[in-house]
Design a protein around this motif. Structure first.
Motif, short mmCIF file in Angstrom:
data_model
loop_
_atom_site.label_atom_id
_atom_site.label_comp_id
_atom_site.label_asym_id
_atom_site.label_seq_id
_atom_site.Cartn_x
_atom_site.Cartn_y
_atom_site.Cartn_z
N ILE A 109 5.16 16.38 -2.69
CA ILE A 109 6.38 15.58 -2.77
C ILE A 109 6.02 14.35 -3.57
O ILE A 109 5.06 13.64 -3.25
CB ILE A 109 6.90 15.17 -1.37
CG1 ILE A 109 7.29 16.40 -0.55
CG2 ILE A 109 8.10 14.22 -1.51
CD1 ILE A 109 7.71 16.06 0.88
N HIS A 151 16.95 10.86 -3.83
CA HIS A 151 16.26 12.14 -3.69
C HIS A 151 16.78 13.14 -4.69
O HIS A 151 18.01 13.33 -4.81
CB HIS A 151 16.45 12.69 -2.26
CG HIS A 151 16.00 14.11 -2.10
ND1 HIS A 151 16.71 15.08 -1.44
CD2 HIS A 151 14.88 14.73 -2.56
CE1 HIS A 151 16.07 16.23 -1.48
NE2 HIS A 151 14.95 16.05 -2.15
N GLU A 211 15.09 16.56 -7.59
CA GLU A 211 13.96 17.40 -7.96
C GLU A 211 13.69 17.24 -9.45
O GLU A 211 14.61 17.03 -10.23
CB GLU A 211 14.23 18.88 -7.65
CG GLU A 211 14.18 19.22 -6.17
CD GLU A 211 14.26 20.72 -5.94
OE1 GLU A 211 14.54 21.46 -6.91
OE2 GLU A 211 14.03 21.15 -4.80
N PRO A 238 10.16 18.23 -5.24
CA PRO A 238 11.06 17.19 -4.77
C PRO A 238 10.54 15.80 -5.10
O PRO A 238 9.33 15.57 -5.13
CB PRO A 238 11.10 17.42 -3.25
CG PRO A 238 9.85 18.15 -2.93
CD PRO A 238 9.51 18.96 -4.14
N VAL A 286 11.37 11.58 -4.24
CA VAL A 286 12.11 10.64 -3.41
C VAL A 286 11.68 9.22 -3.76
O VAL A 286 10.50 8.96 -4.01
CB VAL A 286 11.88 10.93 -1.90
CG1 VAL A 286 10.42 10.82 -1.54
CG2 VAL A 286 12.71 10.01 -1.03
N LEU A 303 12.13 15.31 4.25
CA LEU A 303 11.46 16.21 3.32
C LEU A 303 10.16 16.75 3.91
O LEU A 303 9.85 17.95 3.76
CB LEU A 303 11.18 15.49 2.00
CG LEU A 303 12.37 15.30 1.05
CD1 LEU A 303 11.98 14.40 -0.11
CD2 LEU A 303 12.85 16.64 0.53
N THR A 341 10.94 19.36 6.44
CA THR A 341 11.32 20.64 5.83
C THR A 341 10.10 21.50 5.54
O THR A 341 10.09 22.72 5.77
CB THR A 341 12.10 20.40 4.52
OG1 THR A 341 13.27 19.64 4.81
CG2 THR A 341 12.49 21.71 3.87
#
Length: 402
Positions: free
Chosen positions: A323, A342, A344, A354, A356, A372, A375
């Motif tokens: 991330i 947020h 991608e 992703p 952020v 995130l 997830t």
């Protein structure tokens, strides 16, 4: 024999004045025309940059790295600013360092020596100190470095190299070899202990998350904000060197994960230092998820991101899910803020990751980051296996058990 400094050394409480030198060697070489990062490194080592000078060459001069003409310019700068030493932004060979010291009349250090000195001062844990000592011994085995005498660091700073017999230090290579062997054996024991702890976490099914990123990207501040820890964090290069791991509960995933704060990376990180820090960097290589922390306010964030990716590939961590965490959102001007916190982005052809935006200082975006992580950390859904299968004749038979 190294030349004695032409300027009197400062008192222990006074920062040593240093002239910074950077050389542009053309495409494919690392060159910072501002020398801002080298200045930060020098300040972190306790030196005071008083002048900066750059040069451009097709290849390093075998004797003086910069050539005799530029070396004369540097010498004039040293005299004009009453500097106590010179620091190069590139790595110097032992012969180039000795020749420059003779020519300039002051001690000379390169980027590698500077980073090693900072690491030696900042390492706190037993493992961190061993790793730094190994890297320093490997560096010392090829040259005379006047920041240390017989393997014991003296006073910090470019000009703080006083000591009896220091003008012509003769390092006992056999002694260094023995020390390197001893430190490697002790590090191997630490590595085995870490491996045992790692296997215990794997048996417990702990999901491992590691913070990685360029030095001073705000990893430790983010770590503290997420786990309410008190890890040391400061606005300086290599504020922390030792890996810290804490448990982070994610209500969104209904489970806890382990979050580790690792050492920051930097451009031209000495290869021997990467080798020495394998045990610490193993935390990143063994992670289930990497939080790649990027300073969103940095004008060279793309270069810094690329350097981190390079080191991750070197330690075998480039295939781990990531991330991208763009930190320091509070430092971005209102007109430059992203439309969404947020989204991608494509990290490689066909590979989207992703991204952020957060501020570890104000807490903005941290809830999105937690979601995130949750997830990725959520346990995979149990596969539903049919209780029976239909045979060709239409009859039912129990499904095979796996």
């Amino acid at each position: 024999m190294s030349a004695e400094p032409s300027q009197p050394r400062p008192a222990d409480t006074e920062a040593a004045r240093a002239v910074l030198v950077g050389v542009d060697l053309g495409p494919g070489s690392s060159f910072d025309p501002t020398l801002d990062e080298l200045a930060l490194l020098a300040e972190s080592a306790g030196d005071e940059p008083v002048a900066r000078i750059t040069a451009k060459r097709k290849a390093p001069d075998p004797a003086l790295f910069v050539g005799s003409g530029k070396a004369d310019e540097i010498k004039l700068l040293v005299q004009a600013h009453h500097a106590h030493g010179v620091i190069f932004d590139q790595a110097l060979s032992p012969a180039q360092q000795r020749n420059l010291e003779r020519h300039l009349g002051v001690p000379v250090a390169d980027r590698t020596a500077l980073i090693l000195e900072i690491f030696a001062a900042r390492a706190k844990s037993h493992e961190g100190k061993l790793q730094v000592e190994l890297a320093r011994l490997q560096y010392l085995s090829t040259r005379l470095v006047r920041r240390w005498s017989h393997l014991e660091r003296q006073r910090g700073g470019v000009g703080h190299r006083g000591g009896p017999g220091e003008a012509q230090i003769e390092l006992d290579r056999r002694m260094i070899g023995d020390r390197i062997k001893s430190v490697k054996e002790r590090l191997e024991r630490v590595k085995r202990q870490r491996g045992t702890q790692r296997r215990a976490r794997e048996r417990s099914g702990t999901f491992k998350v590691s913070l990685v990123g360029y030095t001073n990207a705000g990893k430790s501040t983010l770590f503290n904000a997420m786990v309410k820890a008190r890890a040391y964090a400061a606005d300086q290069l290599f504020a922390t060197l030792d890996t810290t791991t804490r448990s982070l509960y994610l209500g969104e995933a209904g489970r806890s994960v382990s979050l580790s704060d690792t050492v920051g990376f930097i451009r031209d990180l000495p290869h021997k230092l990467v080798e020495a820090f394998q045990a610490t960097l193993q935390e990143a290589a063994d992670a289930d998820l990497l939080l790649h922390v990027i300073d969103a306010s940095s004008p060279v964030l793309l270069e810094q991101q690329a350097e981190v990716e390079r080191v991750l590939e070197e330690i075998g961590a480039d295939k781990i899910p990531q991330i991208l965490v763009y930190n320091k959102l509070d430092r971005i001007e209102p007109g430059q803020r992203p439309r969404a916190l947020h989204d991608e982005i494509e990290r490689a052809p066909g590979v989207r990751v992703p991204r952020v935006f957060v501020s570890a200082l104000t807490g903005e975006g941290l809830s999105l980051l937690r979601e995130l992580i949750a997830t990725h950390a959520a346990p995979p859904p149990l596969s539903s296996t049919p209780a029976a299968i239909t045979l060709p004749d239409g009859s039912l038979a129990p499904a095979p058990r796996h």
